[in-house]
Design a protein around this motif. Sequence first.
Motif, short mmCIF file in Angstrom:
data_model
loop_
_atom_site.label_atom_id
_atom_site.label_comp_id
_atom_site.label_asym_id
_atom_site.label_seq_id
_atom_site.Cartn_x
_atom_site.Cartn_y
_atom_site.Cartn_z
N ASN A 61 -0.37 8.52 4.46
CA ASN A 61 -0.52 8.54 5.92
C ASN A 61 -1.97 8.54 6.39
OD1 ASN A 61 2.20 8.60 5.82
ND2 ASN A 61 2.48 10.61 6.76
N LYS A 62 -2.86 8.04 5.55
CA LYS A 62 -4.27 8.07 5.93
C LYS A 62 -4.60 7.14 7.08
CE LYS A 62 -6.04 4.76 2.54
NZ LYS A 62 -6.81 4.57 1.32
N PHE B 251 -4.07 12.25 3.14
CA PHE B 251 -5.19 11.48 2.59
C PHE B 251 -4.73 10.29 1.77
CE2 PHE B 251 -6.87 15.88 3.00
CZ PHE B 251 -7.73 15.62 4.04
N GLY B 252 -3.42 10.10 1.71
CA GLY B 252 -2.89 8.99 0.94
C GLY B 252 -1.99 8.12 1.79
N LEU C 131 -5.72 3.06 -6.80
CA LEU C 131 -5.22 4.35 -6.32
C LEU C 131 -4.89 5.26 -7.50
CD1 LEU C 131 -2.71 3.57 -3.42
CD2 LEU C 131 -4.97 4.65 -3.25
N LYS D 139 2.54 6.69 -6.69
CA LYS D 139 1.55 7.67 -7.15
C LYS D 139 2.06 9.11 -6.96
CE LYS D 139 -2.90 9.31 -5.75
NZ LYS D 139 -3.99 9.16 -4.78
N LEU D 140 2.72 9.37 -5.84
CA LEU D 140 3.29 10.71 -5.62
C LEU D 140 4.34 11.02 -6.69
CD1 LEU D 140 3.72 10.76 -1.72
CD2 LEU D 140 2.13 12.17 -3.05
N ARG E 193 0.83 -1.21 0.00
CA ARG E 193 0.00 0.00 0.00
C ARG E 193 0.87 1.26 0.00
NH1 ARG E 193 -2.05 4.15 2.83
NH2 ARG E 193 -0.80 3.72 4.66
N ASN F 115 -1.71 15.88 -0.22
CA ASN F 115 -1.29 14.68 -0.95
C ASN F 115 -0.67 13.59 -0.06
OD1 ASN F 115 1.30 15.76 -0.64
ND2 ASN F 115 1.50 16.40 -2.77
N GLU G 145 1.29 4.19 -2.83
CA GLU G 145 1.06 5.62 -2.57
C GLU G 145 2.27 6.46 -2.97
OE1 GLU G 145 -1.62 7.13 -1.79
OE2 GLU G 145 -2.92 5.86 -0.58
N ASP H 207 2.61 11.66 -9.87
CA ASP H 207 1.98 12.98 -9.79
C ASP H 207 3.00 14.10 -10.00
OD1 ASP H 207 -0.30 14.73 -9.19
OD2 ASP H 207 0.71 15.13 -7.29
#
Lengths: 208, 208
Positions: B68-69, B65-66, A117, A90-91, A83, B62, A87, A94
Motif C-alpha cells: 500500500n505504499k 511500506f509495501g 522486491l 513477498k508477504l 506489483r 509490512n 508484494e 515472509d
Amino acid sequence: MATNITWHDGLTRRERNEARGQKGYTIWFTGLSASGKSTVATALEQHLLHLGVAAYRLDGDNVRFGLNKDLGFSEKDRNENIRRIAEVAKLFADSSTVALTSFISPYRADRELARELHAKSGQNGDDALEFIEVYVDIPIEVAEQRDPKGLYKKARAGEIKEFTGISAPYEAPEKPEITIKTHESSVEECVAQIVTYLQGKGLLAASK
Amino acid sequence: MATNITWHDGLTRRERNEARGQKGYTIWFTGLSASGKSTVATALEQHLLHLGVAAYRLDGDNVRFGLNKDLGFSEKDRNENIRRIAEVAKLFADSSTVALTSFISPYRADRELARELHAKSGQNGDDALEFIEVYVDIPIEVAEQRDPKGLYKKARAGEIKEFTGISAPYEAPEKPEITIKTHESSVEECVAQIVTYLQGKGLLAASK
C-alpha cells in the motif's frame, strides 16, 4: 495491571521459520496464455502440500476478482497488477510459506521489479527471500492450438485487444532459474524438474 | 509427450486445510493508536506459532511500506488501504493460515466490508472464512498518556491532521466478537482471553 505496554517488534523471519519448520520463498511462473503455468503450478502446490510444505498459489481467480478487482488492462494497471502480486507473494514468503504465482506477466521490467522486491527483503539479520523465476516456454503455435478458453481465437478475430503473443509483446526471461516445456514434458516431469532444483538449492528436504 | 494439458481447478480450501492440518481465519484488531493492538497481536502470533499453528500478522510495517505504499491518507486512500488489507487477510486465511491484522481501521463501514468479504468466501462446498473482530477498547486519555511515538502530541499541536480520536472519528465496533482492555489486563491476559474464545469456537485445539 499493565499500564506500561512493551512495544514488540515482532518475530524476525528467522524465528518464524524456526517455529514453522520451513522457509518461505516465491516461485514465479511466467509464460504465454495456455502455456501450462497454472497447471504446473497447481500440481506443484499439491506436491508441496503432500510433502508437508506450506504452499499457496496466487492466480487470476483469487487475485483479479479480489485484491486487484479495481484494475483494468491499461499498461499502468497491468504494471500495478503485477506489483501488488509481487508484494503479496513477498508477504507469503515472509510468512514462511512457499508462494507460487501463475500470471502471464509478459513484461521483463515488471518481473524484475518483483525480483528486486525479494532481493531487498533481507533485514534484521534475515536473509533476503528467494525468488525463482520459472519460464514456461512453449511455441506460440502450440499455445494457440491448445487455446482451452478460446482466447487466441478471439484475439485473432480482434475481439480481445492487446493479447499477449498476438497483439501485445511477450518478453521472454533472459536468465530464468528454471525453464520448463510443457509441450515436451508431462506435468509430472515439469514438477519433478522444479522439485529437483529446489532440493539442489536446499529449499526442500530431499529426504521427504 | 503431454500435448493435452489437464486444466486443474486446484485444491479446494477443505483439501488444503486437511493437508495443512489446520483451518485459516482472520483476527481483525481495531482500536485507537497506542491502544495496544500490535502488542497483543504480536504476542498472540507468537503464542500461536509456539502451539504449532501457522499465523501471520499484517501491520503498518509490512503493508504500508509495501503493498500500500502508493496510498496516502485521504478518505479514499484510507478506504482502499483497509480494502486491500482485508483482501490479503482473506488470502492468508484461504491458505490455511491465521491472519492477524493490526490497524486502527477507525471506520465501521471499512470493517464491515472486511467482514463481508470473508462471509462471502464460501464456495465449492467450502465454508466461509471466519472473521473475528477484536476491539482493543481503552479510554483515549490512556492512549494519549502512553503515546509511545509522540503522535498524540503532534496531533494536539496540529502537526498531524485528521488523527483518529483527536481530529478524526473512531467508530467503535457495535458487536465485536471480543473486547479486550489493555489498561485493565496484562498482555498475557488479553492473549489468554482470545485463545479461550478460539478454543470455544473450535478454532484451536484445546489440548495443545
